[in-house]
Design an enzyme around this catalytic site. Structure first.
Site, PDB file in Angstrom:
ATOM      1  CD1 TRP A 131      -2.506  -2.029   1.583  1.00 49.82           C
ATOM      2  CD2 TRP A 131      -3.089  -0.827  -0.377  1.00 49.82           C
ATOM      3  NE1 TRP A 131      -3.439  -2.726   0.753  1.00 49.82           N
ATOM      4  CE2 TRP A 131      -4.092  -1.989  -0.256  1.00 49.82           C
ATOM      5  CE3 TRP A 131      -3.388  -0.008  -1.493  1.00 49.82           C
ATOM      6  CZ2 TRP A 131      -5.028  -2.025  -1.136  1.00 49.82           C
ATOM      7  CZ3 TRP A 131      -4.062  -0.173  -2.255  1.00 49.82           C
ATOM      8  CH2 TRP A 131      -5.186  -1.445  -2.277  1.00 49.82           C
ATOM      9  CG  ASP A 172      -3.075   4.329   4.341  1.00 51.05           C
ATOM     10  OD1 ASP A 172      -4.194   4.128   5.045  1.00 51.05           O
ATOM     11  OD2 ASP A 172      -2.802   3.792   3.428  1.00 51.05           O
ATOM     12  CE  LYS A 180      -8.490  -2.910   3.511  1.00 53.46           C
ATOM     13  NZ  LYS A 180      -7.317  -1.847   2.967  1.00 53.46           N
TER      14      LYS A 180
HETATM   15  C1  PLP Z   1      -6.935  -1.123   1.824  1.00 53.59           C
HETATM   16  C2  PLP Z   1      -5.970  -0.068   1.742  1.00 53.59           C
HETATM   17  C3  PLP Z   1      -5.651   1.116   0.857  1.00 53.59           C
HETATM   18  C4  PLP Z   1      -6.643   1.054  -0.245  1.00 53.59           C
HETATM   19  O1  PLP Z   1      -7.999   1.787   0.118  1.00 53.59           O
HETATM   20  P1  PLP Z   1      -9.062   2.250  -1.176  1.00 53.59           P
HETATM   21  O2  PLP Z   1     -10.001   2.610  -0.034  1.00 53.59           O
HETATM   22  O3  PLP Z   1      -9.505   0.955  -1.670  1.00 53.59           O
HETATM   23  O4  PLP Z   1      -8.644   3.189  -2.056  1.00 53.59           O
HETATM   24  C5  PLP Z   1      -5.039   1.847   1.249  1.00 53.59           C
HETATM   25  N1  PLP Z   1      -4.060   1.834   2.309  1.00 53.59           N
HETATM   26  C6  PLP Z   1      -4.277   0.790   2.983  1.00 53.59           C
HETATM   27  C7  PLP Z   1      -3.134   0.630   4.269  1.00 53.59           C
HETATM   28  C8  PLP Z   1      -4.962  -0.200   3.115  1.00 53.59           C
HETATM   29  O5  PLP Z   1      -4.993  -1.339   3.771  1.00 53.59           O
END
Ligand code: PLP
Length: 365
Positions: free
Chosen positions: A105, A175, A199
């Site tokens: 990611w 993030d 998540k």
């Molecule tokens: C799943 C994930 C993403 C992707 O997110 P989207 O909402 O599909 O754009 C980005 N960063 C992390 C850490 C993730 O686990």
């Protein structure tokens, strides 16, 4: 086949609390006290303004976040934040932003930053196959950097930082999509935190952004309104039609965290217990189950592991599915196996999986 929602070990969208699913079901028919379906309530109603206000207040309470932060509920997922962050903070700058490249990611964020301005990869785990995270002696954080960006939990590889990185005099951007509200995170040490809901927190469709006012206050960005933190903040996350459904479910999850679980400290205790159950089993399996991440960097949310052969992994997945355990396949980028044990996945479900794994090992000498 006996599949239960409570045995959903998917990497995302993740499992949600049963009590929340029940409330959502009722609200799709009729939101209590409103008399309308959740799917047909105006985003300009007083009811929705109260939903946004309470969701914001709950997040602030859970993280101990002051009024100097905006809590934004945006669309576009974490992926849109990969762009919105550098569009806002890097466009036209001469000082580079520093990025950590620790897995799948974080690597998606790099090209989006490069598109906007100077970007420097401060550390990359590519040469070690993203099996570990950097130690402090490998990191050199610049005092001049426009900002530092990293991913707190690499969802695919199952790597999680157990400390806050960077310098206090350079804006930290993180993030936290796959570990937001799973543990205390010293939120006020970050200038900007983003996390999509799907998540740990709710369904896809809404992304939380916590941003310190001083980071965006004096920026005269020339961005489309939709992509401007300032515009979104002034509109109270209601600039255009927001995802009312996703925001309402997220509100219910924050209530569950506050009132049923008792806050992020209590959530952390439960999550540690869940992770210890699975890593303990891996370590005691005499190499039958092979953990992917270096032990010191193991994620409390995503337990990535392998078996001896790809064939054995396929058999594991098929038998697990037949026994009711779903979502245990590794991310398509790296394969293998992965048990995602987000907030709403109970300790009991993890213990059931551990029982299945021990039994599977006994049957496969
Ligand atoms: C799943 C994930 C993403 C992707 O997110 P989207 O909402 O599909 O754009 C980005 N960063 C992390 C850490 C993730 O686990």
């Amino acid at each position: 086949m006996n599949r239960r929602n409570s045995l959903n070990f998917s990497g995302g969208p993740g499992v949600l609390p049963e009590t929340v699913l029940q409330q959502v079901q009722d609200a799709i028919q009729e939101v209590p006290g409103v008399g309308l379906s959740l799917l047909g309530i105006s985003h300009r109603s007083d009811w929705f303004a109260a939903v946004v206000a309470e969701a914001e207040a709950n997040v602030r309470k859970l993280l101990g976040l002051g009024d100097d932060y905006h809590v934004l509920l945006l669309q576009g997922g974490a992926t849109q934040q990969f762009s919105m962050v550098p569009m806002t903070l890097l466009r036209g700058k001469t000082e580079a932003a520093q990025y950590l490249h620790t897995g799948y990611w974080s690597s998606k964020a790099l090209p989006e930053a490069r598109r906007e301005g100077p970007m420097q990869v401060a550390w990359s785990g590519e040469s070690c196959g993203f099996t570990r995270l950097p130690v402090d002696s490998e990191l050199d954080f610049s005092a001049q950097a426009a900002y530092l960006h990293y991913v707190s939990n690499e969802t695919v590889e199952g790597l999680q930082f157990q400390r806050v990185l960077g310098r206090d005099d350079v804006p930290r951007v993180c993030d936290m999509s796959s570990d937001f509200l799973s543990r205390p995170c010293e939120a006020e040490r970050f200038s900007l935190i983003y996390a999509h809901a799907q998540k740990n927190l709710g369904p896809a469709g809404v992304t939380l952004v916590l941003v310190r006012d001083e980071l965006i206050r004096d920026i005269t960005d020339d961005l489309p309104g939709f992509l401007s933190y300032g515009v979104q903040a002034r509109a109270h996350s209601n600039y255009n039609t927001p995802p009312v459904f996703a925001i309402y479910v997220t509100l219910l999850v924050t209530r569950w965290l506050l009132h049923d679980i008792g806050g992020v400290e209590s959530m952390d205790v439960i999550n540690r217990c869940k992770a210890a159950t699975l890593y303990g089993l891996l370590d005691a399996s005499d190499g039958f189950y092979r953990g992917r991440a270096a032990p010191q960097d193991r994620s409390l949310m995503n337990v990535a592991f392998n078996l001896r052969t790809a064939e054995l992994e396929q058999r594991f997945l098929a038998e697990a599915l037949a026994a009711g355990f779903s979502g245990l396949g590794g991310h398509r980028a790296i394969g293998g196996l992965r048990a995602s044990i987000y907030n709403a996945l109970t300790l009991q479900s993890v213990q059931e999986l551990a029982g299945f794994m021990q039994d599977f090992q006994r049957r496969c000498p």
